[in-house]
Design a protein around this motif. Structure first.
Motif, PDB file in Angstrom:
ATOM      1  N   THR A  73      -5.218 -22.239  34.307  1.00  0.00           N
ATOM      2  CA  THR A  73      -4.684 -22.153  32.677  1.00  0.00           C
ATOM      3  C   THR A  73      -5.466 -21.429  32.090  1.00  0.00           C
ATOM      4  N   ASP A  74      -4.061 -20.846  31.298  1.00  0.00           N
ATOM      5  CA  ASP A  74      -5.234 -19.774  29.800  1.00  0.00           C
ATOM      6  C   ASP A  74      -5.577 -20.849  28.610  1.00  0.00           C
TER       7      ASP A  74
ATOM      8  N   TYR B  70     -12.266 -20.667  16.774  1.00  0.00           N
ATOM      9  CA  TYR B  70     -13.461 -20.206  16.617  1.00  0.00           C
ATOM     10  C   TYR B  70     -13.726 -19.481  15.958  1.00  0.00           C
ATOM     11  N   TYR B  71     -14.684 -19.953  14.735  1.00  0.00           N
ATOM     12  CA  TYR B  71     -15.327 -19.438  13.516  1.00  0.00           C
ATOM     13  C   TYR B  71     -16.404 -18.127  13.479  1.00  0.00           C
ATOM     14  N   ARG B  72     -16.937 -18.556  14.060  1.00  0.00           N
ATOM     15  CA  ARG B  72     -17.931 -17.419  15.145  1.00  0.00           C
ATOM     16  C   ARG B  72     -17.710 -16.560  15.359  1.00  0.00           C
ATOM     17  N   LEU B  73     -16.553 -16.227  16.360  1.00  0.00           N
ATOM     18  CA  LEU B  73     -16.496 -14.997  16.901  1.00  0.00           C
ATOM     19  C   LEU B  73     -15.396 -14.337  16.265  1.00  0.00           C
ATOM     20  N   GLU B  74     -16.350 -13.088  16.768  1.00  0.00           N
ATOM     21  CA  GLU B  74     -15.586 -11.723  15.908  1.00  0.00           C
ATOM     22  C   GLU B  74     -14.665 -12.115  14.612  1.00  0.00           C
ATOM     23  N   GLY B  75     -16.170 -12.834  13.836  1.00  0.00           N
ATOM     24  CA  GLY B  75     -16.263 -13.245  12.464  1.00  0.00           C
ATOM     25  C   GLY B  75     -13.889 -14.161  12.026  1.00  0.00           C
ATOM     26  N   ASN B  76     -14.650 -14.624  13.141  1.00  0.00           N
ATOM     27  CA  ASN B  76     -12.868 -15.993  13.136  1.00  0.00           C
ATOM     28  C   ASN B  76     -12.322 -15.402  13.671  1.00  0.00           C
ATOM     29  N   VAL B  77     -11.741 -16.231  14.831  1.00  0.00           N
ATOM     30  CA  VAL B  77     -10.316 -15.894  15.394  1.00  0.00           C
ATOM     31  C   VAL B  77      -9.931 -16.771  16.141  1.00  0.00           C
ATOM     32  N   ILE B  78      -8.243 -16.765  16.410  1.00  0.00           N
ATOM     33  CA  ILE B  78      -7.269 -18.149  17.144  1.00  0.00           C
ATOM     34  C   ILE B  78      -6.802 -18.009  17.938  1.00  0.00           C
ATOM     35  N   PHE B  79      -6.157 -18.688  18.842  1.00  0.00           N
ATOM     36  CA  PHE B  79      -6.038 -18.536  20.043  1.00  0.00           C
ATOM     37  C   PHE B  79      -4.890 -19.291  19.611  1.00  0.00           C
ATOM     38  N   VAL B  80      -3.575 -18.481  20.147  1.00  0.00           N
ATOM     39  CA  VAL B  80      -2.457 -20.083  19.876  1.00  0.00           C
ATOM     40  C   VAL B  80      -1.172 -20.442  21.451  1.00  0.00           C
ATOM     41  N   PHE B  81      -1.701 -21.884  21.604  1.00  0.00           N
ATOM     42  CA  PHE B  81      -1.266 -21.695  23.050  1.00  0.00           C
ATOM     43  C   PHE B  81       0.865 -23.432  22.624  1.00  0.00           C
ATOM     44  N   VAL B  82       1.716 -22.668  23.335  1.00  0.00           N
ATOM     45  CA  VAL B  82       2.521 -23.551  23.131  1.00  0.00           C
ATOM     46  C   VAL B  82       3.126 -24.066  24.588  1.00  0.00           C
ATOM     47  N   ASP B  83       3.653 -25.467  24.154  1.00  0.00           N
ATOM     48  CA  ASP B  83       4.172 -25.564  26.083  1.00  0.00           C
ATOM     49  C   ASP B  83       5.751 -25.003  25.261  1.00  0.00           C
ATOM     50  N   ILE B  84       5.826 -24.125  26.333  1.00  0.00           N
ATOM     51  CA  ILE B  84       7.376 -23.167  26.052  1.00  0.00           C
ATOM     52  C   ILE B  84       7.953 -24.209  26.788  1.00  0.00           C
TER      53      ILE B  84
ATOM     54  N   LEU C  40      -1.141 -19.014  26.549  1.00  0.00           N
ATOM     55  CA  LEU C  40      -1.054 -18.531  25.128  1.00  0.00           C
ATOM     56  C   LEU C  40      -0.274 -17.175  24.578  1.00  0.00           C
ATOM     57  N   VAL C  41      -0.211 -17.908  23.312  1.00  0.00           N
ATOM     58  CA  VAL C  41       1.127 -16.788  23.048  1.00  0.00           C
ATOM     59  C   VAL C  41       0.453 -15.625  21.998  1.00  0.00           C
ATOM     60  N   HIS C  42      -0.409 -15.522  21.444  1.00  0.00           N
ATOM     61  CA  HIS C  42      -0.759 -15.327  20.509  1.00  0.00           C
ATOM     62  C   HIS C  42      -2.532 -15.610  20.333  1.00  0.00           C
TER      63      HIS C  42
ATOM     64  N   THR D  18      -3.919 -10.368  24.000  1.00  0.00           N
ATOM     65  CA  THR D  18      -2.725 -10.197  23.577  1.00  0.00           C
ATOM     66  C   THR D  18      -1.828 -10.906  22.614  1.00  0.00           C
ATOM     67  N   ARG D  19      -1.848  -9.901  21.264  1.00  0.00           N
ATOM     68  CA  ARG D  19      -1.276 -10.100  19.862  1.00  0.00           C
ATOM     69  C   ARG D  19       0.202 -10.419  19.739  1.00  0.00           C
ATOM     70  N   ASP D  20       0.648 -11.182  18.665  1.00  0.00           N
ATOM     71  CA  ASP D  20       1.984 -11.226  18.656  1.00  0.00           C
ATOM     72  C   ASP D  20       1.826 -12.066  17.070  1.00  0.00           C
ATOM     73  N   PHE D  21       1.961 -11.042  16.690  1.00  0.00           N
ATOM     74  CA  PHE D  21       2.043 -11.774  15.226  1.00  0.00           C
ATOM     75  C   PHE D  21       3.322 -11.879  14.565  1.00  0.00           C
ATOM     76  N   GLU D  22       4.586 -12.145  15.256  1.00  0.00           N
ATOM     77  CA  GLU D  22       5.713 -13.560  15.690  1.00  0.00           C
ATOM     78  C   GLU D  22       5.712 -14.025  16.178  1.00  0.00           C
ATOM     79  N   TRP D  23       4.716 -15.327  16.703  1.00  0.00           N
ATOM     80  CA  TRP D  23       4.411 -15.366  17.560  1.00  0.00           C
ATOM     81  C   TRP D  23       5.506 -17.236  17.364  1.00  0.00           C
ATOM     82  N   ARG D  24       5.844 -17.313  16.309  1.00  0.00           N
ATOM     83  CA  ARG D  24       6.249 -18.726  16.138  1.00  0.00           C
ATOM     84  C   ARG D  24       7.365 -18.870  16.728  1.00  0.00           C
ATOM     85  N   ARG D  25       8.181 -17.252  16.686  1.00  0.00           N
ATOM     86  CA  ARG D  25       9.648 -17.691  17.905  1.00  0.00           C
ATOM     87  C   ARG D  25       8.939 -18.588  19.109  1.00  0.00           C
ATOM     88  N   TRP D  26       8.381 -18.108  19.438  1.00  0.00           N
ATOM     89  CA  TRP D  26       7.784 -19.591  20.844  1.00  0.00           C
ATOM     90  C   TRP D  26       8.042 -20.728  20.174  1.00  0.00           C
ATOM     91  N   ILE D  27       8.000 -21.611  19.195  1.00  0.00           N
ATOM     92  CA  ILE D  27       7.935 -22.845  19.560  1.00  0.00           C
ATOM     93  C   ILE D  27       9.621 -23.517  18.607  1.00  0.00           C
TER      94      ILE D  27
END
Length: 464
Positions: A391-392, A423-437, A445-447, A454-463
Motif C-alpha cells: 500500500t502507499d 517528517y520534520y527531519r526529512l529534507e527539512g520537513n516534508v509531508i505525505f497526504v493520503f486520501v481514502d478516494i 498517496l495524492v501529494h 509526485t507533487r499535486d498542490f491542488e490535492w484538496r480536490r481529492w477530498i
C-alpha cells in the motif's frame, strides 16, 4: 493476553546482568520465574498522579499443559501498593496463553500487561507477584515508588516510557494514551531483534500563547553511554505550541550501538518562557555477536548471510527480492532478471552486504530493520485483498519509518477521510497526504513535498 516477540531470556543467559545501571532501582526480586516490571508517572490533575505499572515475562517460562484444543498456560498476577506496611491498593489478574503446538514456544516471545493506579504524591512500595497456575512456580519483585506531584504552573516532563512499538490508535484499550497505542518495554532491552527504541512522554506547564510572543517549543533527544558520552543524537525539533500540555512521541534506531547500558535523555525548551526541563531513562542494548570471541565470530555480512540464501529455491529468492523493490536501483532490478538461480543467490548476498551499516557484526542491521518495517506495514495497513507493504502508507513507512506527526481528518459532510504525515527531519520537513478516494478504507498517496514523490498542490480536490 498479549504477546510480543522478545529475547530477554537469551540476553540474560549471555550476561545481561553486566548492565548494573539498567537494573539499579528495579528493586529486589526472587522466586522461580524471572520477569520484568517497570513504572511510569504522569499527571492526572487535581493533585493526583497516574502511576502505570507494566510487566513482561518470557512466554516459555510459563508451563503449558494439554487442553481441549492444543495447550494452555495460566499466569496469575497480583500487585499491592503499600505505604508503611499497609495495603492501599490491590489488583489481581490472570493471563491465559493458548497455543496449538508447543513448538510455537521455541520462538521466544513475551506475555505482558499494564496496570493503572491513581495516587497522591508520596512514598510507596510496590509488591508484584506472579504465579504459574499449572506448575505452582512463582516470582516476585519489590521496589519503592516515589510519586511526585506535578505543579500546574511549572514546566515539567512526565517519566519517559520506553516501548517496543507506538502507533496511532483510537480503540482506547489499556495501552491507549492520547491517540497512541503504547506497547511498553518493561525490560528496557533492545538489540537486533528490537532495533528501534520508541519513547512516550508528556509535557506539562508550557507557557500560554500571547500576541506577538514566541509560539514555539523545542525538543531534543540523545543517548549517552555510562561515561556520559553522547553516542547518538536526534536533530532538535522545533514545534508550535498548540496548548500548555502536549505529548512527545519519538523513536531512535539503537541496534547499531554495542552491547551495554545507556541512558536516553529528553530536553524540552519553552520558547515563550525561556525555560528548560529534562528527563532521562536507562536502557540496555544486547547483541549476541558482541559476546562472541574473535575465533568464534563469523566474518563480514556476506558470510553471515550465506546460510540464509544458500538454502533458498529460486522462487524464494525471487520472493525475497520482490520485497526489496523500494530500495533496489533500476540497474539492480535489470541485472537480477538476467541471472540464473546461483547468480541470484550471490546477487542477494552482495545486495545486502553493500547496504550493511556495520560489516563487523554478525547480523545485518539494515536488513533486519527493513524487514521489521515490512512486517509492521502488513499488520498496520494490510487488508484481505492487499498486503500492507504494497500500500502507499506501507511504502512510505518502510522507506522513512514512523512519521513525527500524523494529522487525521474524518470523512463527513461530503468530505473523504484523509491523513497528513509529517517528517520534520526529512529534507527539512516534508509531508505525505493520503486520501481514502474510493471510500473503502484504502489510503492513496495524492501529494508529497518529498523530492522523489509526485507533487499535486491542488490535492484538496481529492477530498471532495
Amino acid at each position: 493476553m498479549c504477546l510480543r516477540t522478545g529475547f530477554l531470556g537469551r540476553a540474560l543467559c549471555a550476561g545481561l546482568f553486566l548492565f548494573p545501571v539498567l537494573l539499579a532501582g528495579r528493586g529486589m526480586r526472587g522466586g522461580d520465574i524471572a520477569f520484568d516490571m517497570d513504572v511510569a508517572r504522569f499527571r492526572a490533575g487535581e493533585g493526583w498522579t497516574y502511576l502505570e505499572i507494566y510487566f513482561s515475562v518470557p512466554r516459555n517460562a510459563v508451563t503449558h499443559i494439554p487442553a481441549d484444543s492444543g495447550f494452555l498456560a495460566r499466569l496469575e498476577t497480583e500487585i499491592r501498593i503499600m505505604r508503611r506496611d499497609s495495603v492501599l491498593m490491590h489488583k489481581q489478574d490472570i493471563l491465559v496463553d493458548p497455543v496449538d503446538d508447543l513448538s510455537e514456544l521455541d520462538a521466544v516471545s513475551d506475555l505482558y500487561n499494564v496496570f493503572p493506579f491513581y495516587l497522591k504524591p508520596g512514598e510507596y512500595d510496590i509488591r508484584f507477584h506472579v504465579t504459574d497456575v499449572n506448575s505452582g512456580k512463582s516470582g516476585w519483585i519489590e521496589r519503592p515508588a516515589a510519586v511526585a506531584g506535578f505543579q500546574d504552573d511549572a514546566l515539567r516532563l512526565s517519566d519517559i516510557q520506553l516501548a517496543t512499538q507506538i502507533r496511532p490508535d483510537t480503540t482506547r484499550n489499556i495501552y491507549y494514551k492520547n491517540g497512541y497505542a503504547v506497547i511498553p518495554n518493561a525490560g528496557a532491552l533492545y538489540g537486533l531483534e528490537l532495533p528501534v527504541l520508541y519513547y512516550y512522554a508528556e509535557i506539562y506547564g508550557l507557557s500560554p500563547l500571547v500576541p506577538e510572543g514566541d509560539s514555539t517549543y523545542s525538543v531534543s533527544a540523545f543517548v549517552q553511554d555510562l561515561n556520559g558520552n553522547v553516542v547518538k543524537a536526534e536533530p532538535i525539533r522545533k514545534k508550535n505550541r498548540m496548548g500548555t500540555s502536549l505529548v512527545e512521541v519519538g523513536r531512535i534506531h539503537v541496534a547499531g550501538l554495542t552491547s551495554g547500558a545507556y541512558r536516553l535523555s529528553l530536553n524540552v525548551e519553552d520558547g515563550g518562557a525561556s525555560t528548560v526541563v529534562s528527563s532521562d531513562k536507562p536502557f540496555a542494548v544486547y547483541r549476541r555477536a558482541d559476546y562472541l570471541s574473535r575465533e568464534d565470530a563469523p566474518g563480514p555480512a556476506v558470510t553471515s548471510l550465506a546460510s540464509e540464501f544458500d538454502g533458498m529455491a529460486e522462487e524464494d529468492l525471487d520472493a525475497h527480492f520482490a520485497y526489496c523493490d523500494y530500495i533496489a536501483t533500476q540497474r539492480e532490478k535489470r541485472d537480477y532478471k538476467r541471472l540464473d538461480e546461483n547468480g541470484k543467490r550471490d546477487f542477494l548476498k552482495k545486495f545486502w552486504a553493500n547496504r550493511d551499516e556495520n560489516s563487523m557484526t554478525v547480523e545485518n542491521e539494515t536488513k533486519l530493520a527493513y524487514f521489521a518495517r515490512i512486517n509492521q506495514s502488513n499488520q498496520r495497513f494490510g487488508s484481505i485483498t492487499r498486503e500492507g507493504w504494497k500500500t502507499d502508507p506501507g511504502r512510505i513507512f518502510i522507506l522513512h519509518g514512523e512519521p513525527e506527526e500524523i494529522e487525521r481528518f474524518s470523512g463527513d459532510m461530503g468530505r473523504r477521510y484523509y491523513e497528513i504525515w509529517h517528517y520534520y527531519r526529512l529534507e527539512g520537513n516534508v509531508i505525505f497526504v493520503f486520501v481514502d478516494i474510493q471510500g473503502y478504507g484504502r489510503l492513496q498517496l495524492v501529494h508529497s513535498t518529498h523530492s522523489r514523490e509526485t507533487r499535486d498542490f491542488e490535492w484538496r480536490r481529492w477530498i471532495y
